[in-house]
Design a protein around this motif. Structure first.
Motif, PDB file in Angstrom:
ATOM      1  N   ALA A  23       0.803  -1.224   0.000  1.00 17.09           N
ATOM      2  CA  ALA A  23       0.000   0.000   0.000  1.00 17.09           C
ATOM      3  C   ALA A  23       0.837   1.277   0.000  1.00 17.09           C
ATOM      4  O   ALA A  23       0.311   2.356  -0.206  1.00 17.09           O
ATOM      5  CB  ALA A  23      -0.941  -0.007   1.210  1.00 17.09           C
ATOM      6  N   GLY A  24       2.154   1.140   0.224  1.00 11.41           N
ATOM      7  CA  GLY A  24       3.022   2.333   0.358  1.00 11.41           C
ATOM      8  C   GLY A  24       3.027   3.187  -0.901  1.00 11.41           C
ATOM      9  O   GLY A  24       2.720   2.719  -1.998  1.00 11.41           O
ATOM     10  N   TYR A  25       3.405   4.459  -0.738  1.00  9.77           N
ATOM     11  CA  TYR A  25       3.374   5.404  -1.861  1.00  9.77           C
ATOM     12  C   TYR A  25       4.605   5.316  -2.762  1.00  9.77           C
ATOM     13  O   TYR A  25       4.575   5.787  -3.893  1.00  9.77           O
ATOM     14  CB  TYR A  25       3.252   6.837  -1.330  1.00  9.77           C
ATOM     15  N   GLY A  26       5.698   4.771  -2.256  1.00  7.38           N
ATOM     16  CA  GLY A  26       6.918   4.687  -3.063  1.00  7.38           C
ATOM     17  C   GLY A  26       7.444   6.052  -3.452  1.00  7.38           C
ATOM     18  O   GLY A  26       7.853   6.288  -4.592  1.00  7.38           O
ATOM     19  N   THR A  27       7.472   6.969  -2.482  1.00  6.28           N
ATOM     20  CA  THR A  27       7.821   8.365  -2.799  1.00  6.28           C
ATOM     21  C   THR A  27       9.252   8.518  -3.312  1.00  6.28           C
ATOM     22  O   THR A  27       9.550   9.467  -4.031  1.00  6.28           O
ATOM     23  CB  THR A  27       7.639   9.277  -1.564  1.00  6.28           C
ATOM     24  N   ARG A  28      10.127   7.566  -2.941  1.00  7.60           N
ATOM     25  CA  ARG A  28      11.519   7.704  -3.389  1.00  7.60           C
ATOM     26  C   ARG A  28      11.656   7.507  -4.891  1.00  7.60           C
ATOM     27  O   ARG A  28      12.672   7.835  -5.474  1.00  7.60           O
ATOM     28  CB  ARG A  28      12.417   6.708  -2.638  1.00  7.60           C
ATOM     29  N   PRO A  36       2.205   1.564  -9.308  1.00  9.88           N
ATOM     30  CA  PRO A  36       2.713   1.071  -8.028  1.00  9.88           C
ATOM     31  C   PRO A  36       4.217   0.785  -8.093  1.00  9.88           C
ATOM     32  O   PRO A  36       4.703   0.275  -9.105  1.00  9.88           O
ATOM     33  CB  PRO A  36       1.957  -0.250  -7.825  1.00  9.88           C
ATOM     34  N   LYS A  37       4.901   1.100  -7.014  1.00 11.88           N
ATOM     35  CA  LYS A  37       6.344   0.810  -6.931  1.00 11.88           C
ATOM     36  C   LYS A  37       6.624  -0.663  -7.210  1.00 11.88           C
ATOM     37  O   LYS A  37       7.616  -1.009  -7.845  1.00 11.88           O
ATOM     38  CB  LYS A  37       6.805   1.191  -5.521  1.00 11.88           C
ATOM     39  N   GLU A  38       5.723  -1.527  -6.729  1.00 12.13           N
ATOM     40  CA  GLU A  38       5.942  -2.979  -6.852  1.00 12.13           C
ATOM     41  C   GLU A  38       5.837  -3.469  -8.289  1.00 12.13           C
ATOM     42  O   GLU A  38       6.160  -4.603  -8.604  1.00 12.13           O
ATOM     43  CB  GLU A  38       4.925  -3.735  -5.986  1.00 12.13           C
ATOM     44  N   ARG A  44      -7.883  -3.652   0.861  1.00 10.68           N
ATOM     45  CA  ARG A  44      -7.247  -2.338   0.882  1.00 10.68           C
ATOM     46  C   ARG A  44      -6.940  -1.868   2.297  1.00 10.68           C
ATOM     47  O   ARG A  44      -7.735  -2.080   3.212  1.00 10.68           O
ATOM     48  CB  ARG A  44      -8.154  -1.301   0.224  1.00 10.68           C
ATOM     49  N   GLN A  45      -5.802  -1.235   2.425  1.00 11.45           N
ATOM     50  CA  GLN A  45      -5.496  -0.484   3.643  1.00 11.45           C
ATOM     51  C   GLN A  45      -5.958   0.942   3.335  1.00 11.45           C
ATOM     52  O   GLN A  45      -5.413   1.582   2.431  1.00 11.45           O
ATOM     53  CB  GLN A  45      -3.987  -0.523   3.909  1.00 11.45           C
ATOM     54  N   HIS A  46      -6.979   1.405   4.050  1.00 10.57           N
ATOM     55  CA  HIS A  46      -7.585   2.673   3.647  1.00 10.57           C
ATOM     56  C   HIS A  46      -6.724   3.881   3.983  1.00 10.57           C
ATOM     57  O   HIS A  46      -6.807   4.914   3.349  1.00 10.57           O
ATOM     58  CB  HIS A  46      -8.973   2.811   4.278  1.00 10.57           C
TER      59      HIS A  46
HETATM   60  P1  UTP Z   1       8.358   1.854   2.919  1.00  8.03           P
HETATM   61  O1  UTP Z   1       8.837   2.395   4.206  1.00  8.03           O
HETATM   62  O2  UTP Z   1       9.373   1.400   1.927  1.00  8.03           O
HETATM   63  O3  UTP Z   1       7.399   2.952   2.269  1.00  8.03           O
HETATM   64  O4  UTP Z   1       7.378   0.652   3.265  1.00  8.03           O
HETATM   65  P2  UTP Z   1       6.929   3.177   0.788  1.00  8.03           P
HETATM   66  O5  UTP Z   1       5.804   4.128   0.827  1.00  8.03           O
HETATM   67  O6  UTP Z   1       6.646   1.878   0.091  1.00  8.03           O
HETATM   68  O7  UTP Z   1       8.198   3.845   0.042  1.00  8.03           O
HETATM   69  P3  UTP Z   1       8.817   5.330   0.172  1.00  8.03           P
HETATM   70  O8  UTP Z   1       9.623   5.321   1.451  1.00  8.03           O
HETATM   71  O9  UTP Z   1       7.692   6.338   0.197  1.00  8.03           O
HETATM   72  O10 UTP Z   1       9.678   5.456  -1.052  1.00  8.03           O
HETATM   73  C1  UTP Z   1       7.830  -0.662   3.431  1.00  8.03           C
HETATM   74  C2  UTP Z   1       6.781  -1.621   2.922  1.00  8.03           C
HETATM   75  O11 UTP Z   1       5.601  -1.567   3.711  1.00  8.03           O
HETATM   76  C3  UTP Z   1       4.460  -1.275   2.923  1.00  8.03           C
HETATM   77  C4  UTP Z   1       5.015  -0.628   1.647  1.00  8.03           C
HETATM   78  O12 UTP Z   1       4.145  -0.865   0.551  1.00  8.03           O
HETATM   79  C5  UTP Z   1       6.355  -1.327   1.494  1.00  8.03           C
HETATM   80  O13 UTP Z   1       6.232  -2.595   0.843  1.00  8.03           O
HETATM   81  N1  UTP Z   1       3.579  -0.375   3.717  1.00  8.03           N
HETATM   82  C6  UTP Z   1       4.109   0.582   4.502  1.00  8.03           C
HETATM   83  C7  UTP Z   1       2.202  -0.535   3.632  1.00  8.03           C
HETATM   84  O14 UTP Z   1       1.683  -1.409   2.892  1.00  8.03           O
HETATM   85  N2  UTP Z   1       1.404   0.294   4.378  1.00  8.03           N
HETATM   86  C8  UTP Z   1       1.921   1.264   5.182  1.00  8.03           C
HETATM   87  O15 UTP Z   1       1.116   1.980   5.838  1.00  8.03           O
HETATM   88  C9  UTP Z   1       3.302   1.402   5.246  1.00  8.03           C
END
Ligand code: UTP
Length: 276
Positions: A10-15, A24-26, A101-103
């Motif tokens: 669910a992460g944003y993958g901002t890097r 999606p980053k994945e 989904r994680q909302h």
């Molecule tokens: P990261 O710390 O790498 O965050 O999360 P991110 O958003 O994916 O990437 P950046 O830092 O913004 O570039 C580690 C893992 O935990 C998941 C992310 O998808 C990633 O696989 N995660 C993290 C969630 O699913 N939910 C969250 O609330 C936090």
């Protein structure tokens, strides 16, 4: 045997912005395969066949990737390109993929709790697809090594690796009593410590095996570092009331959540998997 694997994605993958603005980053590819597929293949090699994804908004491409694409397959039928879809087609046919989904992004612990309905009351693996792991020997990936340990010890296990002191602030770091070569019983854990606060140089990476009692523990875990519900905090509670192991896996890990790690992994896969 562990059959369930949870993928918090669910992460944003901002890097990786702007690449991850609409993707999606994945789904970033290492050569010709998205990161998440490497993860699913590692879990399948470990004997797992039920894959649950905790997604968020804008992550539909992951669900589409693990579904049949009728138009595309019809289009390339008989063209000699069908074999390029062979592996993913077999993955889809032999396994179950489910999604929730994680909302709100409330941290990894919260993401895992959101996946509870996908794994039920069973021990399960957690795989962070932005860590690419390659076992030392072919056919013996990191989750497989951990699954075998689980069959022996029947408790939660985290994968660890040694990191330089100036990198501890990126990881959960453990302290533990050595049980045997590469295996520790956890006595303490600190999320993203400064080097002077780190209890060791043994950092948790994106592979876990968790027993289902962790869900109730996460529920009772208040937000920790960065205001997020940390799986590290929940695991420390579990370690104090029972047992959690840390396993120094045999193999390599590439941090594909960072640009440098992603490029290293790309070169590795190109040389050793794609060409080799
Ligand atoms: P990261 O710390 O790498 O965050 O999360 P991110 O958003 O994916 O990437 P950046 O830092 O913004 O570039 C580690 C893992 O935990 C998941 C992310 O998808 C990633 O696989 N995660 C993290 C969630 O699913 N939910 C969250 O609330 C936090």
């Amino acid at each position: 045997m562990i059959k369930n694997c949870l993928f918090p994605v669910a992460g944003y993958g901002t890097r990786f912005l702007p690449a991850t603005k609409a993707m999606p980053k994945e789904m970033l590819p290492l050569v010709n395969k998205p990161l998440v597929q490497y993860g699913v293949e590692e879990a399948q090699e470990a004997g797992m066949n039920n894959f649950g994804f905790v997604t968020g908004r804008g992550k539909r491409a992951i669900a589409d990737h693990f579904d049949i694409s009728y138009e595309l397959e019809h289009q390339i039928q008989g063209s000699g390109k069908e074999e390029l879809l062979g592996d993913i087609r077999t993955l889809i046919e032999n396994n179950t993929f489910s999604f929730t989904r994680q909302h709100q992004m409330k941290g990894l612990g919260h993401a895992i709790l959101s996946g509870r309905t996908l794994v039920g009351d069973n021990p399960f693996a957690v795989l962070l697809a932005d860590d690419l792991c390659v076992g030392e020997e072919p056919g013996n990936g990191v989750l497989k090594q951990m699954s075998e340990l689980y069959n022996q010890f029947r408790c939660s296990i985290v994968a660890i690796q040694e990191v330089p002191a100036d990198q501890t602030h990126k990881y959960g770091v453990i302290a533990g009593e050595s049980m045997k070569e590469g295996l520790y019983r956890i006595t303490d854990m600190v999320e993203k410590p400064a080097p002077e606060d780190a209890p060791s140089n043994l950092a948790i990476i994106g592979r876990y095996i968790l027993t289902p009692d962790i869900f109730d523990i996460i529920k009772d875990t208040p937000p920790g570092k960065n205001g997020e519900v940390q799986i590290t905090d929940a695991l420390l509670t579990q370690a104090k009331s029972g047992c959690v192991l840390a396993y120094k896996f045999k193999g390599n890990r590439f941090d594909c959540g960072s640009i440098d790690g992603f490029v290293e992994a790309t070169n590795y896969v190109y040389e050793n998997v794609y060409k080799g």
